[in-house]
Enzyme design. Structure first.
Site, PDB file in Angstrom:
ATOM      1  N   TYR A  50      24.474  12.486   4.854  1.00 13.56           N
ATOM      2  CA  TYR A  50      24.147  11.068   4.857  1.00 13.56           C
ATOM      3  C   TYR A  50      23.373  10.637   6.303  1.00 13.56           C
ATOM      4  O   TYR A  50      22.675  11.398   6.706  1.00 13.56           O
ATOM      5  CB  TYR A  50      25.591  10.265   4.727  1.00 13.56           C
ATOM      6  CG  TYR A  50      25.377   8.880   4.367  1.00 13.56           C
ATOM      7  CD1 TYR A  50      24.585   8.434   3.329  1.00 13.56           C
ATOM      8  CD2 TYR A  50      26.096   7.859   5.207  1.00 13.56           C
ATOM      9  CE1 TYR A  50      24.464   7.200   2.879  1.00 13.56           C
ATOM     10  CE2 TYR A  50      26.023   6.653   4.629  1.00 13.56           C
ATOM     11  CZ  TYR A  50      24.925   6.150   3.693  1.00 13.56           C
ATOM     12  OH  TYR A  50      24.896   4.865   3.208  1.00 13.56           O
ATOM     13  N   LYS A 105      26.756  14.209 -25.356  1.00 14.33           N
ATOM     14  CA  LYS A 105      25.522  14.607 -25.311  1.00 14.33           C
ATOM     15  C   LYS A 105      25.134  14.904 -23.976  1.00 14.33           C
ATOM     16  O   LYS A 105      24.648  16.046 -23.623  1.00 14.33           O
ATOM     17  CB  LYS A 105      24.694  13.249 -25.500  1.00 14.33           C
ATOM     18  CG  LYS A 105      23.137  13.605 -25.913  1.00 14.33           C
ATOM     19  CD  LYS A 105      23.078  13.979 -27.349  1.00 14.33           C
ATOM     20  CE  LYS A 105      21.805  14.237 -27.923  1.00 14.33           C
ATOM     21  NZ  LYS A 105      21.598  14.353 -29.070  1.00 14.33           N
ATOM     22  N   GLU A 147      19.048   7.691 -27.689  1.00 11.80           N
ATOM     23  CA  GLU A 147      19.955   8.191 -28.598  1.00 11.80           C
ATOM     24  C   GLU A 147      20.581   7.090 -29.415  1.00 11.80           C
ATOM     25  O   GLU A 147      21.078   6.056 -28.704  1.00 11.80           O
ATOM     26  CB  GLU A 147      21.174   8.871 -27.709  1.00 11.80           C
ATOM     27  CG  GLU A 147      22.098   9.534 -28.479  1.00 11.80           C
ATOM     28  CD  GLU A 147      21.492  10.823 -29.092  1.00 11.80           C
ATOM     29  OE1 GLU A 147      22.190  11.638 -29.860  1.00 11.80           O
ATOM     30  OE2 GLU A 147      20.626  11.446 -28.550  1.00 11.80           O
ATOM     31  N   ASP A 148      20.950   7.189 -30.607  1.00 15.87           N
ATOM     32  CA  ASP A 148      21.436   6.115 -31.503  1.00 15.87           C
ATOM     33  C   ASP A 148      21.003   4.735 -31.230  1.00 15.87           C
ATOM     34  O   ASP A 148      22.003   3.892 -31.335  1.00 15.87           O
ATOM     35  CB  ASP A 148      23.012   6.332 -31.251  1.00 15.87           C
ATOM     36  CG  ASP A 148      23.703   7.696 -31.615  1.00 15.87           C
ATOM     37  OD1 ASP A 148      22.721   8.528 -32.255  1.00 15.87           O
ATOM     38  OD2 ASP A 148      24.740   7.828 -31.283  1.00 15.87           O
ATOM     39  N   ASP A 173      17.416  11.475 -31.916  1.00 15.03           N
ATOM     40  CA  ASP A 173      17.545  11.337 -33.581  1.00 15.03           C
ATOM     41  C   ASP A 173      16.489  11.506 -34.107  1.00 15.03           C
ATOM     42  O   ASP A 173      16.360  11.735 -35.342  1.00 15.03           O
ATOM     43  CB  ASP A 173      17.992  10.015 -33.683  1.00 15.03           C
ATOM     44  CG  ASP A 173      19.455   9.555 -32.885  1.00 15.03           C
ATOM     45  OD1 ASP A 173      20.059  10.555 -32.806  1.00 15.03           O
ATOM     46  OD2 ASP A 173      19.620   8.419 -32.556  1.00 15.03           O
ATOM     47  N   ALA A 208      14.779   7.139 -38.928  1.00 20.47           N
ATOM     48  CA  ALA A 208      14.117   7.627 -37.755  1.00 20.47           C
ATOM     49  C   ALA A 208      14.001   9.204 -37.939  1.00 20.47           C
ATOM     50  O   ALA A 208      13.038   9.532 -37.600  1.00 20.47           O
ATOM     51  CB  ALA A 208      14.989   7.449 -36.527  1.00 20.47           C
ATOM     52  N   ALA A 209      14.854   9.686 -38.119  1.00 24.61           N
ATOM     53  CA  ALA A 209      14.792  11.200 -38.722  1.00 24.61           C
ATOM     54  C   ALA A 209      13.999  11.490 -39.851  1.00 24.61           C
ATOM     55  O   ALA A 209      13.097  12.300 -39.630  1.00 24.61           O
ATOM     56  CB  ALA A 209      16.094  11.781 -38.845  1.00 24.61           C
ATOM     57  N   ASN A 328      20.843  19.370 -33.808  1.00 22.31           N
ATOM     58  CA  ASN A 328      19.984  19.023 -32.568  1.00 22.31           C
ATOM     59  C   ASN A 328      20.245  19.702 -31.196  1.00 22.31           C
ATOM     60  O   ASN A 328      19.239  19.725 -30.259  1.00 22.31           O
ATOM     61  CB  ASN A 328      20.073  17.379 -32.249  1.00 22.31           C
ATOM     62  CG  ASN A 328      19.644  16.505 -33.582  1.00 22.31           C
ATOM     63  OD1 ASN A 328      19.320  17.168 -34.511  1.00 22.31           O
ATOM     64  ND2 ASN A 328      19.199  15.341 -33.142  1.00 22.31           N
TER      65      ASN A 328
END
Length: 401
Positions: A50, A105, A147-148, A173, A208-209, A328
């Site tokens: 620091y 994830k 994601e999602d 996805d 999406a997929a 995935n």
């Protein structure tokens, strides 16, 4: 019901009415934490980690912004971003309820790719707000894993972020599923003595997929592919298509098919399910000889494996309790590891194809009906994908080192 009520601590007294649930036990307190990589043991350590030592590094980065990759965590950390609108098979459960998945994830990134990741759940649904928020957060990260996020907004979010950021943006996805599917299909075709160019595929699901799988299969040279939604084959003669589906109709279905999913399966070589629902056995029975069935809905595949094995030479699912899991986690850790390694500005179609080829090659000499894709725990996977993606990034001119 609060977790403490559903699953009290194992060392506390209970009346025995509520059974102990290991899922709640594992998730208590979250699944990840921040840990320092340098010691702060005394005043000298503190002055380096620091103030005042940190000021030298800050000034150097201010003069040469690219040094941020050398002297901060940016070169090895990804933001895992969601709005909680399409979480697993649970649907729109909101940002707070999505956090266990995003944490999961993040630990998979670390476990399988050596990449640090931070879960970020956004309390907004507007595309402009999501994009603006992620752009403002981006200086802290070397990549963005979306994601999602529900379709069709996910397509627009990814496209606009790619335009505004100079770091990789990847909607898992879409592209993770597509990459692993292509890798498994390459090996399934090889096992049955065919090339991709000889195959006609039917995709159940135009979200999406499904859209991403169709795109990557076309890029890879498949003979033909038809995409189906709830109303049947996505074809140019329909007047109810969204902009995304109209685009899909333009580059798929060279055979000009129309009608139902079941009619599309007549004589098809490949079924790819990313939609849920159930496909009747009578329709499956009309597929071509030595068919390939990838029924990936979780927890219930569109075609049960027992039925699929009656008619298919190769069967894959999204489940871990059957062979050939389309998971995935086989793709995204290595993809980001490779992209971060060369400080790629984006993830290109060529990088995705390279990832699929590398993944398929891992088990190319071990092929069987129950082995067309590696296990997520195969230690060869992440290094192979990482190397392939890094090489492709350099070849395509998106690597900065």
């Amino acid at each position: 019901m609060a977790a403490e009520i559903v699953n009290p601590r194992s060392d506390s007294e209970t009346d025995g009415e509520e059974p102990f649930d290991p899922a709640f036990a594992l998730h208590r307190g979250g699944k990840m934490a921040v840990q320092a990589t340098v010691p702060v043991r005394d005043r000298d350590d503190l002055s380096l980690a620091y103030t005042p030592g940190v000021a030298k590094v800050c000034s150097a980065i201010a003069e040469q912004p690219e040094l941020v990759y050398d002297y901060t965590w940016k070169s090895q950390v990804v933001a895992v971003v969601t709005d909680g609108s399409a979480v697993l098979g649970l649907g729109d459960i909101g940002p707070a309820a999505s956090l266990p998945v995003m944490e999961g994830k993040a630990i998979l990134f670390k476990q399988f790719g050596g990449v640090d990741a931070v879960p970020i759940a956004l309390d907004c649904r507007d595309v402009d707000e999501i994009v603006d928020t992620v752009v403002r957060l981006a200086p802290s990260f070397g990549g963005i894993n979306l994601e999602d996020i529900s379709a069709p907004r996910c397509f627009e979010v990814e496209r606009r972020l790619q335009e505004r950021l100079d770091i990789p943006v990847f909607h898992d996805d879409q592209h993770g599923t597509a990459i692993v599917t292509l890798a498994a299909l390459r090996n399934a075709a090889k096992l049955t003595g065919r090339s991709l160019g000889q195959l006609r595929a039917v995709i159940s699901g135009a979200g999406a997929a499904g859209v991403a799988i169709a795109k990557i299969l076309i890029e890879a040279g498949i003979g033909d592919v038809a995409v189906c939604d709830r109303k049947g084959i996505v074809s140019a003669d329909r007047d109810d298509l969204t902009d995304v589906k109209r685009d899909v109709a333009g580059f798929t279905n060279k055979a000009g098919l129309s009608g139902s999913l079941e009619s599309a399966l007549d004589g098809a070589d490949v079924f790819i399910g990313v939609s849920g629902g159930t496909v009747a056995e009578a329709a499956v029975s009309k597929m071509a000889a030595n068919a390939m069935i990838f029924a990936m809905a979780n927890p219930d595949p569109e075609i049960h494996p027992d039925v699929a094995h009656k008619y298919a030479a190769v069967v894959a699912t999204g489940r871990s309790d059957y062979p050939n899991q389309i998971n995935n986690v086989l793709a995204f850790p290595g993809i980001f590891s490779g992209a971060l390694q060369v400080r790629a500005t984006r993830i290109t179609e060529g990088m995705k194809l390279a990832a699929a080829e590398a993944l398929a090659a891992v088990v190319a000499d071990e092929l069987s009906a129950d082995c067309v894709i590696p296990s997520p725990f195969d230690e060869r996977v992440a290094p192979a994908v990482t190397a392939a993606v890094a090489a492709a990034a350099r070849a395509e001119g998106v690597a900065r080192r």
